[in-house]
Design a protein around this motif. Structure first.
Motif, PDB file in Angstrom:
ATOM      1  N   ARG A   1       0.831  -1.207   0.000  1.00 50.28           N
ATOM      2  CA  ARG A   1       0.000   0.000   0.000  1.00 50.28           C
ATOM      3  C   ARG A   1       0.862   1.253   0.000  1.00 50.28           C
ATOM      4  O   ARG A   1       1.840   1.356   0.760  1.00 50.28           O
ATOM      5  CB  ARG A   1      -0.942   0.020   1.200  1.00 50.28           C
ATOM      6  CG  ARG A   1      -1.921   1.210   1.167  1.00 50.28           C
ATOM      7  CD  ARG A   1      -2.976   1.088   2.250  1.00 50.28           C
ATOM      8  NE  ARG A   1      -3.892   2.217   2.241  1.00 50.28           N
ATOM      9  CZ  ARG A   1      -4.955   2.330   1.445  1.00 50.28           C
ATOM     10  NH1 ARG A   1      -5.224   1.352   0.591  1.00 50.28           N
ATOM     11  NH2 ARG A   1      -5.742   3.383   1.481  1.00 50.28           N
TER      12      ARG A   1
ATOM     13  N   ASN B   1       5.320  -1.081   0.687  1.00 49.09           N
ATOM     14  CA  ASN B   1       5.460  -0.339  -0.568  1.00 49.09           C
ATOM     15  C   ASN B   1       6.883   0.175  -0.728  1.00 49.09           C
ATOM     16  O   ASN B   1       7.469   0.106  -1.817  1.00 49.09           O
ATOM     17  CB  ASN B   1       4.452   0.809  -0.565  1.00 49.09           C
ATOM     18  CG  ASN B   1       4.531   1.695  -1.796  1.00 49.09           C
ATOM     19  OD1 ASN B   1       5.323   2.633  -1.835  1.00 49.09           O
ATOM     20  ND2 ASN B   1       3.710   1.406  -2.796  1.00 49.09           N
TER      21      ASN B   1
ATOM     22  N   ASP C   1       2.215  -0.582  -6.643  1.00 50.17           N
ATOM     23  CA  ASP C   1       1.473  -0.520  -5.384  1.00 50.17           C
ATOM     24  C   ASP C   1       0.234  -1.405  -5.447  1.00 50.17           C
ATOM     25  O   ASP C   1      -0.231  -1.773  -6.527  1.00 50.17           O
ATOM     26  CB  ASP C   1       1.052   0.915  -5.081  1.00 50.17           C
ATOM     27  CG  ASP C   1       0.048   1.449  -6.108  1.00 50.17           C
ATOM     28  OD1 ASP C   1      -1.087   1.787  -5.726  1.00 50.17           O
ATOM     29  OD2 ASP C   1       0.393   1.522  -7.298  1.00 50.17           O
TER      30      ASP C   1
ATOM     31  N   VAL D   1      -3.311  -2.541  -2.435  1.00 50.40           N
ATOM     32  CA  VAL D   1      -4.276  -1.899  -1.539  1.00 50.40           C
ATOM     33  C   VAL D   1      -4.059  -2.179  -0.050  1.00 50.40           C
ATOM     34  O   VAL D   1      -4.776  -1.626   0.783  1.00 50.40           O
ATOM     35  CB  VAL D   1      -5.722  -2.277  -1.939  1.00 50.40           C
ATOM     36  CG1 VAL D   1      -6.033  -1.752  -3.334  1.00 50.40           C
ATOM     37  CG2 VAL D   1      -5.955  -3.785  -1.863  1.00 50.40           C
ATOM     38  N   GLY D   2      -3.093  -3.051   0.298  1.00 48.48           N
ATOM     39  CA  GLY D   2      -2.762  -3.189   1.704  1.00 48.48           C
ATOM     40  C   GLY D   2      -3.343  -4.390   2.401  1.00 48.48           C
ATOM     41  O   GLY D   2      -3.492  -5.474   1.831  1.00 48.48           O
TER      42      GLY D   2
ATOM     43  N   GLN E   1      -8.097  -1.851   4.809  1.00 45.00           N
ATOM     44  CA  GLN E   1      -7.511  -1.033   3.747  1.00 45.00           C
ATOM     45  C   GLN E   1      -7.902  -1.562   2.370  1.00 45.00           C
ATOM     46  O   GLN E   1      -8.019  -0.812   1.409  1.00 45.00           O
ATOM     47  CB  GLN E   1      -5.983  -1.048   3.847  1.00 45.00           C
ATOM     48  CG  GLN E   1      -5.426  -0.360   5.074  1.00 45.00           C
ATOM     49  CD  GLN E   1      -3.917  -0.512   5.145  1.00 45.00           C
ATOM     50  OE1 GLN E   1      -3.352  -1.512   4.689  1.00 45.00           O
ATOM     51  NE2 GLN E   1      -3.252   0.480   5.724  1.00 45.00           N
TER      52      GLN E   1
END
Length: 516
Positions: free
Chosen positions: A67, A73, A299, A301-302, A306
Motif C-alpha cells: 500500500r 510499498n 502498489d 491496496v494493503g 484497507q
C-alpha cells in the motif's frame, strides 16, 4: 494471517531471487567444445524461474499488500531499484548532484470523516446516505448559501464581480465535460482550490453524476491519499457533496436559502512513497534522444480494511499478484532483455506508485517528467485486473495509439493473440496510469493480461485477498512477459514515431506537445 516482520525476511527473499537469477544465466562454453551460436533476442530465452522469483517476492505476505505510504510499498520500491542497479540501468533521478532510481513523492493520507450532518430546511442530512465529506477540518457553521454555478473559473459560473469571502458556496457537481470518475474528481479538486483562494467558508456540491452515489460513498468513506501541495493551507475549507438525485435539493440554488453544517472533518497525515525509474540508452545515434516508456504500477491496496473488500481472519493480506505484480514483473523482465540487446530508441523503465489511490504516481510523473515529454514518443503501460483467457493479451487503446502492428507481432511471437478493447463499458483506458501520459499527448495504450469481459474468473481475484502467487499460471506469465518485452523492442525500433489515430480525443494534446 499473521505475518513475519517485513525487515526480518526481506534479505532472505532477495537472496533467493538473486540465486534464481544466477542459476538461470547460461554457463560459459568449454574452450575445447565446438559451439554453434544461433542468434536469439534475449526475450526468447527468458526464464520462468526468474519470473516466478520476482513475483513471489513482490506479492509475498511480507510486503503486506504494498500500500502506498506503507513499509511494504517502500520495500517493493527498493527491490525494484536494486534490480535496475544490478542490470546496469542509468539512474533517472538527479537531486543536488546525486543520482538515484527513486523519485520521491510526498502524499497526504486523509482519514474518512467520522461524523457529519447538514440541516437543509426541514431535512437533516446524514453522512454516507445524504452527504459525503471531501475535505476540511472540524467545522460547525450556519448561514445563508450562495450559488456559483459550476464554480470552476474566476470569470464565470457565478464568481464574477462577487465577494465570496466567508460565504457558504453551493456549486453544481462535476463539469459540463466531466464524464469519468477521474474527470469528476478532478473538477471537484479544482473547485475547492479556487474557493479556498477566494476565502470561502465552505463549498458544497450538488452531486447528480453518472457514477452511482453508493459507489462514491463507499470510496470516500475510507482513507484517501493525494499528493501534497507545497505551500498549501494546512487545513482546506470544508468541502462536501450532497446526494442530489432527482434534483432533490435544487432549492439550494435559490437566494436566501440557509443551512447548518457540523462535521468532524478529515484528518490529514503526511506519507512518503516513490516512483522508480531507470534508463536504457538507445543504440541508434539519432533515435537514442527519443524515449519509449515502459510503465507499470507496483502498489496495491494493503491489509484488512484497507483492501476495501471482504476477507477472512486467516488471510487479511491483499497480495496483488495480478494487480499489478504481473505488470511489475513484466517491466523488470523487459528491462533485462532490452539491456542485453539495446533497441534503437532509449527506454525509460518506470515503476509507478499510487495507482490504487487515484493514479497519483503517474500524475506526479507527468507533471515532473524525468526525461522531456516532448522526447517521449510512446508509453507502453502494463496493468490489469487479472486474466481469464491464457490464449490472449488484452490491449486497451490498440486501435488508437499507432503501434498495433508491433504489439500484434510481439504477442504472435509467443503464441498469443491480441484482443482489443475488452469490457468497453468499463471505460478502462481512462482508469490506469496510461491516461496521465495520454492527457499530455503521449500515445499510451495499456497492455493487460488476457480477458474479454469482467467475468466471474476476474471477479474471483480482483482486489481480493485470494490474489496471491500460488493462484497464478506461471507459464502464461512467462509468455506475457516475453510478449511485452518483444512488443516494446519492436516499438522502440520503429523508423517513425507512433501517432494517435486521427480525431482521437488526445490528438490535440499530442499536436501541442510535439508541434506537428
Amino acid at each position: 494471517m499473521q505475518t513475519p516482520s517485513t525487515l526480518q525476511l526481506v534479505a532472505a527473499i532477495v537472496l533467493t531471487v538473486t540465486s534464481v537469477q544466477a542459476q538461470t544465466r547460461p554457463a560459459k562454453a568449454s574452450s575445447t567444445a565446438k559451439v554453434v551460436f544461433t542468434p536469439k533476442l534475449p526475450e526468447f530465452t527468458m526464464s520462468r524461474a526468474e519470473v516466478e522469483g520476482h513475483m513471489r517476492f513482490l506479492a509475498s505476505d511480507e510486503l503486506e499488500g504494498r500500500r502506498t505510504g506503507e513499509q511494504g510499498n517502500r520495500v517493493a520500491a527498493r527491490y525494484i531499484a536494486e534490480q535496475f542497479r544490478q542490470l546496469g540501468l542509468k539512474p533517472a533521478v538527479t537531486t543536488d548532484g546525486q543520482h538515484d532510481y527513486l523519485q520521491p513523492i510526498t502524499f497526504e493520507r486523509v482519514k474518512a470523516a467520522s461524523t457529519a450532518t447538514m440541516i437543509v430546511g426541514k431535512d437533516t442530512l446524514q453522512l454516507g446516505k445524504d452527504i459525503l465529506v471531501m475535505a476540511g477540518g472540524p467545522t460547525s457553521l450556519s448561514g445563508e448559501v450562495m450559488y456559483i454555478g459550476y464554480g470552476l473559473t474566476d470569470g464565470e459560473d457565478g464568481y464574477k464581480g462577487r465577494d465570496v469571502k466567508g460565504r457558504i458556496l453551493i456549486a453544481q457537481g462535476g463539469s459540463p465535460e466531466a464524464k469519468s470518475p477521474r474527470e469528476i474528481f478532478g473538477a471537484s479538486a479544482a473547485k475547492r482550490k479556487l474557493a479556498t483562494e477566494k476565502g470561502a467558508a465552505a463549498l458544497i456540491e450538488l452531486y447528480s453524476e453518472a457514477s452511482p452515489w453508493g459507489l462514491v460513498s463507499q470510496y470516500l468513506n475510507r482513507e484517501q491519499m493525494s499528493i501534497a501541495t507545497p505551500g498549501a493551507s494546512s487545513t482546506p475549507i470544508a468541502h462536501l457533496w450532497i446526494n442530489n438525485a432527482n434534483n432533490k435539493y435544487k432549492q439550494l440554488k435559490e437566494a436566501g436559502q440557509r443551512i447548518t453544517l457540523q462535521t468532524s472533518g478529515r484528518q490529514r497525515v503526511s506519507a512518503v512513497s516513490s516512483n522508480v525509474a531507470g534508463i536504457i540508452e538507445g543504440s541508434d545515434p539519432k533515435l537514442k534522444d527519443e524515449y519509449v516508456v515502459l510503465s507499470a504500477h507496483f502498489d496495491h491496496v494493503g491489509v484488512g480494511k484497507q483492501g476495501g473488500a471482504p476477507y477472512q481472519p486467516a488471510d487479511s493480506i491483499f497480495n496483488g499478484a495480478r494487480d499489478n505484480g504481473i505488470g511489475t514483473v513484466a517491466i523488470l523482465e523487459a528491462a533485462k532483455a532490452l539491456t542485453l540487446q539495446r533497441p534503437s530508441r532509449s527506454i525509460l523503465v518506470l515503476a509507478l506508485t499510487g495507482e490504487e489511490v487515484g493514479l497519483q504516481g503517474s500524475r506526479y510523473y507527468a507533471e515532473h517528467p524525468l526525461v522531456p515529454l516532448k522526447q517521449t514518443v510512446f508509453d507502453l503501460n502494463t496493468d490489469g485486473a487479472g486474466y481469464s483467457d491464457t490464449t490472449v493479451i488484452s490491449i486497451i487503446g490498440l486501435e488508437r495509439t499507432g503501434a498495433k502492428a508491433e504489439i500484434e507481432a510481439g504477442a504472435k511471437a509467443f503464441g498469443l493473440v491480441v484482443f482489443a478493447e475488452p469490457a468497453p463499458e468499463q471505460g478502462l483506458f481512462d482508469r490506469s496510469d496510461n491516461v496521465n501520459f495520454a492527457a499530455k499527448g503521449v500515445p499510451a495504450p495499456d497492455f493487460a493480461p488476457g480477458f474479454k469481459s469482467f467475468d466471474a474468473e476476474i471477479a474471483k481475484y480482483y482486489h481480493q485477498a485470494t490474489d496471491n502467487p500460488e493462484s497464478l499460471d506461471f507459464n502464461y506469465l512467462l509468455r506475457f512477459c516475453q510478449a511485452y518485452a518483444h512488443s516494446a523492442r519492436l516499438i522502440a525500433n520503429r523508423p517513425t514515431r507512433p501517432q494517435w489515430s486521427a480525431g482521437d480525443k488526445y490528438e490535440a494534446a499530442a499536436k501541442a506537445l510535439y508541434g506537428y
